[in-house]
Design a protein around this motif. Structure first.
Motif, mmCIF file in Angstrom:
data_model
loop_
_atom_site.group_PDB
_atom_site.id
_atom_site.type_symbol
_atom_site.label_atom_id
_atom_site.label_comp_id
_atom_site.label_asym_id
_atom_site.label_seq_id
_atom_site.Cartn_x
_atom_site.Cartn_y
_atom_site.Cartn_z
ATOM 1 N N PRO A 188 0.794 -1.377 0.034
ATOM 2 C CA PRO A 188 0.115 -0.219 -0.074
ATOM 3 C C PRO A 188 0.884 1.186 -0.112
ATOM 4 N N PRO A 189 0.217 2.425 -0.035
ATOM 5 C CA PRO A 189 1.130 3.723 0.070
ATOM 6 C C PRO A 189 1.769 3.685 1.325
ATOM 7 N N TYR A 190 2.895 4.320 1.462
ATOM 8 C CA TYR A 190 3.663 4.037 2.721
ATOM 9 C C TYR A 190 4.598 5.130 3.065
ATOM 10 N N VAL A 191 4.807 6.087 2.028
ATOM 11 C CA VAL A 191 5.643 7.135 1.837
ATOM 12 C C VAL A 191 5.268 8.365 2.768
ATOM 13 N N ARG A 192 5.937 8.766 3.734
ATOM 14 C CA ARG A 192 5.477 9.814 4.347
ATOM 15 C C ARG A 192 5.796 11.138 3.876
ATOM 16 N N GLU A 193 4.837 12.205 3.959
ATOM 17 C CA GLU A 193 5.331 13.731 3.354
ATOM 18 C C GLU A 193 6.761 13.907 3.613
ATOM 19 N N LEU A 194 6.960 13.794 5.016
ATOM 20 C CA LEU A 194 8.345 14.225 5.282
ATOM 21 C C LEU A 194 9.362 13.543 4.780
ATOM 22 N N GLU A 195 9.325 12.399 3.965
ATOM 23 C CA GLU A 195 10.213 11.542 3.298
ATOM 24 C C GLU A 195 10.462 12.388 1.865
ATOM 25 N N LYS A 196 9.598 13.154 1.528
ATOM 26 C CA LYS A 196 9.531 13.825 0.259
ATOM 27 C C LYS A 196 11.037 14.454 -0.110
ATOM 28 N N ASN A 197 11.635 14.962 0.874
ATOM 29 C CA ASN A 197 12.946 15.857 0.783
ATOM 30 C C ASN A 197 13.926 14.872 0.089
ATOM 31 N N GLY A 198 14.122 13.553 0.539
ATOM 32 C CA GLY A 198 15.025 12.633 0.033
ATOM 33 C C GLY A 198 14.765 11.872 -1.100
ATOM 34 N N MET A 199 13.659 12.225 -2.009
ATOM 35 C CA MET A 199 13.353 11.429 -2.961
ATOM 36 C C MET A 199 13.672 12.190 -4.517
ATOM 37 N N GLN A 200 13.868 11.590 -5.600
ATOM 38 C CA GLN A 200 14.167 11.862 -6.989
ATOM 39 C C GLN A 200 12.920 12.382 -7.683
ATOM 40 N N ARG A 201 13.272 13.407 -8.526
ATOM 41 C CA ARG A 201 12.447 13.982 -9.342
ATOM 42 C C ARG A 201 11.543 13.035 -9.988
ATOM 43 N N ASN A 202 12.241 12.026 -10.637
ATOM 44 C CA ASN A 202 11.358 11.169 -11.439
ATOM 45 C C ASN A 202 10.238 10.516 -10.532
ATOM 46 N N VAL A 203 10.559 10.259 -9.541
ATOM 47 C CA VAL A 203 9.308 9.847 -8.609
ATOM 48 C C VAL A 203 8.261 10.814 -8.082
ATOM 49 N N LEU A 204 9.117 11.768 -7.584
ATOM 50 C CA LEU A 204 8.156 13.023 -7.212
ATOM 51 C C LEU A 204 7.259 13.484 -7.863
ATOM 52 N N ASP A 205 7.769 13.955 -9.483
ATOM 53 C CA ASP A 205 7.131 14.773 -10.365
ATOM 54 C C ASP A 205 6.165 13.893 -11.223
ATOM 55 N N TYR A 206 6.340 12.434 -11.249
ATOM 56 C CA TYR A 206 5.724 11.803 -12.272
ATOM 57 C C TYR A 206 4.809 10.511 -11.741
ATOM 58 N N GLU A 207 5.186 9.875 -10.541
ATOM 59 C CA GLU A 207 4.624 8.718 -10.295
ATOM 60 C C GLU A 207 3.309 9.100 -9.443
ATOM 61 N N PRO A 208 2.176 8.282 -9.360
ATOM 62 C CA PRO A 208 1.125 8.711 -8.803
ATOM 63 C C PRO A 208 1.054 8.824 -7.321
ATOM 64 N N GLU A 209 0.437 10.018 -6.908
ATOM 65 C CA GLU A 209 0.682 10.244 -5.516
ATOM 66 C C GLU A 209 -0.236 9.368 -4.600
ATOM 67 N N LEU A 210 -1.593 9.024 -5.392
ATOM 68 C CA LEU A 210 -2.368 8.099 -4.617
ATOM 69 C C LEU A 210 -1.730 6.688 -4.205
ATOM 70 N N ALA A 211 -0.647 6.228 -4.979
ATOM 71 C CA ALA A 211 -0.149 5.213 -4.842
ATOM 72 C C ALA A 211 1.092 5.196 -3.836
ATOM 73 N N LEU A 212 1.668 6.506 -3.565
ATOM 74 C CA LEU A 212 2.898 6.467 -2.625
ATOM 75 C C LEU A 212 2.630 6.857 -1.326
ATOM 76 N N TYR A 213 1.914 8.045 -1.167
ATOM 77 C CA TYR A 213 2.042 9.035 0.027
ATOM 78 C C TYR A 213 1.013 8.747 1.011
#
Ligand code: GLN
Length: 280
Positions: A188-213
């Protein structure tokens, strides 16, 4: 233009954006898709002429890569557990860690058993479809909240020639599951908003938020719900499998134990606690 010159240009344009090794593998994937050449052919025919028409798609892909568009979305497919999956921005790109989860499940069952399996939050369908492919006797049901994801997953099931039943379902709104299962699995989605800092643009800008956060204040929301639903709907000897957030492994393990399960954590190849199994 010659293939070898195109490769040089490609590498120059992406220099600074990606490590060279990654650029090389992007080039191979795109050349296979647009010129129908595999790696060996490319190595043997560096002088192959590439026509202007052929270069057009390739150029568009190059521009997208400059914007860190994931190469899997550009090509529209990826490989998972030895199978080919169509992917688009409605579904998360299947990860190698999730292949390990599928392998773990398969290690624990024999392909002869006619088990009933439920995959919650199936996305591209990668978990449910890989299990169905390797367990021809099993009956697989897969759920997702996203209609678009389900369209992709249905395509992938047909493409890989397996029968999986799909159901559009918001798991958070469900009071109980209608059937009993031998295996319930979820990434399931399990990435916390606070973890976004360490993530790559390809994930942040393109992958579905609904599935991740998930929200920082309730990061285990899906695990809580699924653990509860599964408790009522696992058959005797049934097993619950999760992909988990490595930074919340202990908390997720405790959640299962508090609900009466025996819990078993497992590390991925990178040494991070990434999988969890619950049994009774
Ligand atoms: N492993 C994925 C990532 O790192 C997250 C998958 C998920 O949220 N279920 O982006």
């Amino acid at each position: 233009m010659l293939l070898k010159d195109l490769k040089i240009k490609f590498q120059q344009e992406l220099k600074g954006e990606y490590p060279q090794e990654e650029t090389g593998s992007f080039f191979n994937l795109l050349a296979e898709k647009y010129f129908g050449m595999n790696r060996l052919q490319m190595a043997l025919e560096p002088e192959r002429k590439i026509s202007a028409a052929e270069i057009e798609n390739f150029e568009t892909a190059l521009q997208k890569l400059k914007n860190h568009h994931p190469v899997q979305y550009i090509i529209g497919e990826t490989e998972f557990f030895g199978l080919s999956f169509k992917v688009n921005e409605a579904v998360l790109i299947p990860r190698p860690e999730t292949e390990e989860l599928v392998q773990w499940i398969l290690n624990n069952i024999s392909s002869e058993e006619n088990l009933k399996i439920l995959d919650i939050g199936t996305g591209s369908g990668c978990i449910g479809i890989s299990l169905a492919k390797n367990l021809p006797q099993a009956e697989v049901l897969a759920m997702d909240v996203s209609e678009k994801a389900l369209e992709t997953a249905k395509f992938n099931a047909a493409f890989n020639e397996v029968k999986v039943n799909f159901m559009e379902q918001n798991i958070l709104e469900l009071d109980k599951l209608d059937e009993q299962f031998d295996v319930i699995v979820s990434n399931p989605p399990y990435v916390r908003e606070l973890e976004k800092n360490g993530m790559q643009r390809n994930v942040l800008d393109y992958e579905p938020e609904l599935a991740l956060y998930v929200e920082d204040k309730n990061p285990l929301i899906f695990y809580k719900k699924i653990t509860k639903l599964a408790k009522e709907s696992l058959r005797q000897n049934g097993k619950l499998y999760f992909e988990i957030n490595q930074y919340l492994a202990k908390e997720t393990e405790i959640l299962l134990k508090d609900c009466g399960y025996k819990a078993c954590l497992k590390k991925d190849i990178f040494g991070n606690y990434r999988m969890l199994r619950g049994t009774f």
